[in-house]
Structures are given as C-alpha cells and as structure tokens.
Scaffold this motif. Structure first.
Motif, mmCIF file in Angstrom:
data_model
loop_
_atom_site.group_PDB
_atom_site.id
_atom_site.type_symbol
_atom_site.label_atom_id
_atom_site.label_comp_id
_atom_site.label_asym_id
_atom_site.label_seq_id
_atom_site.Cartn_x
_atom_site.Cartn_y
_atom_site.Cartn_z
ATOM 1 N N TRP A 23 0.800 -1.222 0.000
ATOM 2 C CA TRP A 23 0.000 0.000 0.000
ATOM 3 C C TRP A 23 0.835 1.276 0.000
ATOM 4 O O TRP A 23 0.311 2.369 -0.240
ATOM 5 N N THR A 24 2.125 1.180 0.300
ATOM 6 C CA THR A 24 2.915 2.398 0.470
ATOM 7 C C THR A 24 2.879 3.308 -0.755
ATOM 8 O O THR A 24 2.808 4.535 -0.615
ATOM 9 N N ASP A 25 2.929 2.732 -1.969
ATOM 10 C CA ASP A 25 2.944 3.556 -3.177
ATOM 11 C C ASP A 25 1.581 3.607 -3.864
ATOM 12 O O ASP A 25 1.487 3.995 -5.031
ATOM 13 N N LYS A 26 0.541 3.223 -3.149
ATOM 14 C CA LYS A 26 -0.809 3.267 -3.720
ATOM 15 C C LYS A 26 -1.752 4.179 -2.945
ATOM 16 O O LYS A 26 -2.758 4.652 -3.477
ATOM 17 N N VAL A 63 -5.168 6.674 -4.043
ATOM 18 C CA VAL A 63 -6.522 6.473 -3.548
ATOM 19 C C VAL A 63 -7.043 7.725 -2.846
ATOM 20 O O VAL A 63 -8.200 8.130 -3.033
ATOM 21 N N LEU A 64 -6.200 8.354 -2.035
ATOM 22 C CA LEU A 64 -6.638 9.491 -1.228
ATOM 23 C C LEU A 64 -6.379 10.841 -1.884
ATOM 24 O O LEU A 64 -6.953 11.849 -1.473
ATOM 25 N N GLY A 65 -5.475 10.887 -2.874
ATOM 26 C CA GLY A 65 -5.170 12.152 -3.535
ATOM 27 C C GLY A 65 -5.929 12.279 -4.839
ATOM 28 O O GLY A 65 -6.695 11.412 -5.247
ATOM 29 N N GLY A 66 -5.707 13.392 -5.525
ATOM 30 C CA GLY A 66 -6.352 13.568 -6.816
ATOM 31 C C GLY A 66 -6.321 15.006 -7.289
ATOM 32 O O GLY A 66 -5.850 15.908 -6.595
ATOM 33 N N ALA A 67 -6.806 15.205 -8.497
ATOM 34 C CA ALA A 67 -6.917 16.542 -9.080
ATOM 35 C C ALA A 67 -8.327 17.063 -8.830
ATOM 36 O O ALA A 67 -9.308 16.354 -9.046
ATOM 37 N N LEU A 105 -4.216 20.251 -6.996
ATOM 38 C CA LEU A 105 -3.879 18.855 -6.688
ATOM 39 C C LEU A 105 -3.818 18.630 -5.186
ATOM 40 O O LEU A 105 -3.234 19.433 -4.450
ATOM 41 N N SER A 106 -4.425 17.551 -4.731
ATOM 42 C CA SER A 106 -4.378 17.177 -3.322
ATOM 43 C C SER A 106 -3.599 15.872 -3.172
ATOM 44 O O SER A 106 -3.786 14.945 -3.965
ATOM 45 N N SER A 107 -2.735 15.826 -2.148
ATOM 46 C CA SER A 107 -1.962 14.604 -1.895
ATOM 47 C C SER A 107 -1.816 14.399 -0.391
ATOM 48 O O SER A 107 -1.694 15.367 0.365
ATOM 49 N N THR A 161 -3.812 16.185 4.370
ATOM 50 C CA THR A 161 -3.955 16.471 2.938
ATOM 51 C C THR A 161 -3.314 17.806 2.591
ATOM 52 O O THR A 161 -3.658 18.840 3.167
ATOM 53 N N LYS A 162 -2.368 17.755 1.657
ATOM 54 C CA LYS A 162 -1.733 18.976 1.154
ATOM 55 C C LYS A 162 -2.345 19.296 -0.207
ATOM 56 O O LYS A 162 -2.397 18.430 -1.085
ATOM 57 N N THR A 163 -2.802 20.533 -0.360
ATOM 58 C CA THR A 163 -3.395 20.966 -1.629
ATOM 59 C C THR A 163 -2.515 22.034 -2.257
ATOM 60 O O THR A 163 -2.131 22.998 -1.592
ATOM 61 N N VAL A 164 -2.193 21.843 -3.515
ATOM 62 C CA VAL A 164 -1.300 22.753 -4.241
ATOM 63 C C VAL A 164 -2.047 23.343 -5.430
ATOM 64 O O VAL A 164 -2.698 22.616 -6.195
ATOM 65 N N TRP A 165 -1.972 24.659 -5.553
ATOM 66 C CA TRP A 165 -2.508 25.362 -6.715
ATOM 67 C C TRP A 165 -1.346 25.697 -7.658
ATOM 68 O O TRP A 165 -0.297 26.170 -7.225
ATOM 69 N N HIS A 166 -1.545 25.460 -8.941
ATOM 70 C CA HIS A 166 -0.483 25.749 -9.903
ATOM 71 C C HIS A 166 -1.118 26.319 -11.169
ATOM 72 O O HIS A 166 -2.090 25.761 -11.687
#
Length: 303
Positions: A129-132, A136-140, A150-152, A286-291
């Motif tokens: 699960w470490t690289d999955k 599952v929890l992040g996304g655009a 983007l949230s990660s 959750t970290k959200t980045v605007w670009h």
C-alpha cells in the motif's frame, strides 16, 4: 560431560536503533499465560522485561522526531521495500515467534503459528500500500480558473501507539505497520502483560532496513508511560488501541493540549481479518497545491 547453564535472554528497550536498558534500571516479571496459570493468578516465569520510565518515553520521542525527515522524505516505493524486508526477516524467525506468542497468549502452538503467519502477511499487505495510498486518497480537484489544483496525502509526524493488550504480535503489527507505511515515525508501548514478542520484533526491525528511530519500542506500565506521550508537545498523534476506557478518556484530554490527532480504541474481534484503510488515513494530512496553467513561472519557463 557436565551440564551447561542456560543462557537467559536479556530483553531491552528499542530506542533510536539501539537497545538500551531503562534509564530507571527497573524491570518487571513476565509470566506465561495459560488457563491454569490464570486460575492460579500467575504463570511460569518467562523473563524480566524493562520497565520503561517517562524519561525513556521522552528519549523515544526525540529519536522518532530525528528520524522523521529521512523516513517521510523517502520514496513510497522505498518504504514498501523496507516493509517487505521486515516480512522476510520475520519469516526467517517464524519458529521463535510462534513459541513466544504461544507462551505470551496461552495459545496452542498451531494457533500461535497462525498468528505469526498473519503478522508476516500483514507486513506484506502494508508494503503493497505504500505507493498506492496517494492514488486512492489524492487527486486533481476541479476549480474555476486557469489552475491545476492537486491534493496529496502527507504523514502527520510522530505517532504514539499503545499496542493492543491481548494480541502481542499480530495486534502490534496491525497498529504499527500502517503508521510507518504512510511515512510517520512511531513510539510504541508494547502489551503490558505480554511484551516479549514486541521486544523480539525490535530485533527484527534492527536487522532489517528500517532506519533507527522510525520505530521505537517501550515495555512497561501503559498507564505510566502513555500520559507522558499524550501530553508531549512533539507528538503529533496517538493511537489508543491498548488503552482501557478510563485511561483512553484521560489521554484524550491530555492530547487536546496541542491538538493531537487521536484514534480512539474500538474492539477488534479478529486481528487476522484483512484490514482496510482505517489505520492509515487517521495519520495522514492532505496537502493541496494550486499551480497556474499556461502561465510563465518566475524563471520564465513555460508550464
């Protein structure tokens, strides 16, 4: 040929990748758990386990904080390889752990072996699960404007873990593996009654690729050590799996002082059941980045 004396094992704490005795010098007796022993009130002597103090707990937090940057900064793929290596090392000592779990929990040898096998499989499961988990929890996220949003998920930091009291190895692995799989570091209080499988697991961690300080294992009185961890300002979260209701309530109050994340205890009927994501998500933020899209960056490069 004269009989030789048995070489009794000296169990120690595991802090910062080393095996210190408790700074207090205290130990307590660990005995077997069988139905006959329970009826008599005490089983056969197994070993003296270190009785960790609040100072040991603070030392463990320092070690966990020191290790956090490197562990959280490692790639998810690398963390998965490390967790799989733990499974490999535990597989090589399967017979030893089956004996220890049988004595610790009063189980038949066949049942103890099943618990060990499930613990090994649990490490493999979380390694996968470490690289999955980020997928599952992040996304655009859709936004109104010329931006990528983007949230990660990111690890929360140092997590104090009170291991389950009745499941000395499988329950322990089930609460520790998800914490470190997601990039956190852990300070773990082993089962008070049955700490020996946990202290032996420390030897597996030390001889695998887990960096020192990522997992720190303490044995002793849960009610003595846990309040120091719950109130510690450098602990970011706490899992109350091994706390009784009265202690859990006290720890929740202490944890509120610096807004720790708290995973409340809930009964687990069968630790062998396939886990979901319930023990990974509480210790992620959750970290959200605007670009900007189609705009020029500061350096003049086109994005």
């Amino acid at each position: 040929m004269s009989e030789r004396l048995s070489v009794l094992k000296t169990y120690k704490l595991y802090v910062g990748g080393k095996f210190p005795r408790s700074e207090s010098g205290r130990v307590y007796e660990v005995t077997t758990r069988t139905s006959a022993a329970d009826a008599a009130g005490k089983g056969a002597w197994l070993a003296n386990a270190p009785l960790a103090s609040r100072k040991d707990a603070r030392d463990a937090v320092v070690a966990a904080r020191k290790a956090f940057g490197g562990w959280s900064g490692a790639t998810a793929y690398n963390r998965g390889q490390v967790l799989y290596r733990v499974a490999e090392m535990l597989e090589g000592r399967r017979a030893q752990f089956a004996r220890e779990v049988a004595a610790a929990e009063g189980l038949p040898k066949s049942r103890a072996a099943e618990q060990v096998d499930a613990a090994i499989d649990r490490w493999v499961w979380y390694a996968g699960w470490t690289d999955k988990i980020a997928q599952v929890l992040g996304g655009a996220n859709p936004v109104a404007g010329p931006y990528f949003n983007l949230s990660s998920p990111e690890p929360t930091g140092v997590v104090a873990v009170l291991a389950p009291q009745e499941s000395s190895l499988l329950g322990l692995v089930s609460v520790v593996a998800p914490v470190i799989a997601t990039g956190n570091t852990a300070v773990v209080v082993a089962s008070e009654r049955s700490p020996l499988p946990a202290l032996s697991l420390a030897e597996v961690l030390a001889t695998s690729d887990v960096p020192g300080g990522v997992v720190n294992l303490l044995s002793g009185r849960t009610a003595e050590i846990a309040p120091a961890l719950a109130a510690h300002q450098d602990v970011n979260a706490i899992d109350l799996a091994g706390a009784d209701p009265a202690l859990a309530k006290e720890l929740e109050v202490a944890a509120a002082d610096n807004l720790k994340r708290v995973l409340r205890p809930h009964p687990v009927d069968d630790w062998t059941a396939t886990p979901g994501l319930d023990r990974m998500t509480p210790f992620l933020e959750t970290k959200t980045v605007w670009h900007p899209t189609g705009a020029l960056g500061v350096s003049g490069s086109s994005y």
